[in-house]
Design a protein around this motif. Structure first.
Motif, PDB file in Angstrom:
ATOM      1  N   SER A  63       0.826  -1.215   0.000  1.00  0.00           N
ATOM      2  CA  SER A  63       0.000   0.000   0.000  1.00  0.00           C
ATOM      3  C   SER A  63       0.857   1.261   0.000  1.00  0.00           C
ATOM      4  O   SER A  63       0.491   2.256  -0.623  1.00  0.00           O
ATOM      5  CB  SER A  63      -0.952  -0.004   1.193  1.00  0.00           C
ATOM      6  N   VAL A  64       1.998   1.223   0.668  1.00  0.00           N
ATOM      7  CA  VAL A  64       2.905   2.376   0.641  1.00  0.00           C
ATOM      8  C   VAL A  64       3.519   2.522  -0.743  1.00  0.00           C
ATOM      9  O   VAL A  64       3.617   3.635  -1.277  1.00  0.00           O
ATOM     10  CB  VAL A  64       4.001   2.229   1.726  1.00  0.00           C
ATOM     11  N   ALA A  65       3.900   1.413  -1.351  1.00  0.00           N
ATOM     12  CA  ALA A  65       4.515   1.472  -2.676  1.00  0.00           C
ATOM     13  C   ALA A  65       3.544   1.976  -3.736  1.00  0.00           C
ATOM     14  O   ALA A  65       3.937   2.700  -4.654  1.00  0.00           O
ATOM     15  CB  ALA A  65       5.024   0.089  -3.069  1.00  0.00           C
ATOM     16  N   ARG A  66       2.281   1.621  -3.610  1.00  0.00           N
ATOM     17  CA  ARG A  66       1.266   2.075  -4.568  1.00  0.00           C
ATOM     18  C   ARG A  66       0.685   3.441  -4.209  1.00  0.00           C
ATOM     19  O   ARG A  66      -0.170   3.951  -4.915  1.00  0.00           O
ATOM     20  CB  ARG A  66       0.125   1.064  -4.650  1.00  0.00           C
ATOM     21  N   GLU A  67       1.141   4.000  -3.102  1.00  0.00           N
ATOM     22  CA  GLU A  67       0.668   5.286  -2.590  1.00  0.00           C
ATOM     23  C   GLU A  67      -0.839   5.297  -2.385  1.00  0.00           C
ATOM     24  O   GLU A  67      -1.524   6.273  -2.688  1.00  0.00           O
ATOM     25  CB  GLU A  67       1.120   6.422  -3.507  1.00  0.00           C
ATOM     26  N   GLU A  68      -1.357   4.206  -1.850  1.00  0.00           N
ATOM     27  CA  GLU A  68      -2.763   4.101  -1.479  1.00  0.00           C
ATOM     28  C   GLU A  68      -2.889   4.517  -0.013  1.00  0.00           C
ATOM     29  O   GLU A  68      -2.792   3.696   0.887  1.00  0.00           O
ATOM     30  CB  GLU A  68      -3.263   2.676  -1.678  1.00  0.00           C
TER      31      GLU A  68
END
Length: 135
Positions: A63-68
């Motif tokens: 989720s951090v990598a996808r900026e969600e």
């Protein structure tokens, strides 16, 4: 630092079904006898720890990598509830160990596993969101 960026980009590209598939591959390659022994006759707390850390950690990174950011906040709520739950375990487990028979201790560990799975369930009203928002 490059390895972390590579891991984040790889995790961001995975779908939930791919995550479950990778977990299935991992579990299917573990020696079945060892897994059976660990799950039912030995230390259920290590199984609880494995369940409560692997899936949430991977989804938190994803989720951090996808900026969600909404999903990241939900996972942050999970980690907060999990941290409080862990501290309560450290305080209350000595009481349960000295006062409950061994069969009840196994049932207690199974209840803890069910609680952790409920806290990380991929629904809008999972345990960590309910507990965090109500308490």
């Amino acid at each position: 630092m490059i390895a972390v960026e590579c891991l984040l980009s790889w995790a961001a590209a995975l779908s939930n079904s791919e995550v479950l598939f990778l977990l299935w591959i991992f579990v299917s390659h573990v020696d079945a006898e060892f897994l059976y022994f660990q799950m039912f006759f030995s230390d259920l707390s290590s199984l609880k720890l494995f369940i409560s850390l692997v899936y949430p950690t991977f989804n938190s990174i994803k989720s951090v990598a996808r900026e969600e950011f909404d999903v990241s906040i939900d996972w942050l709520k999970y980690w907060t509830v999990f941290g409080i739950f862990t501290v309560l375990e450290l305080v209350l487990d000595p009481f349960f160990i000295t006062n409950l028979p061994s069969g009840d201790l196994t049932a207690l560990l199974v209840l803890k596993i069910i609680f952790v799975v409920w806290c990380m369930a991929p629904t809008s009203n999972n345990g960590s969101l309910v507990i965090y928002d109500k308490v």
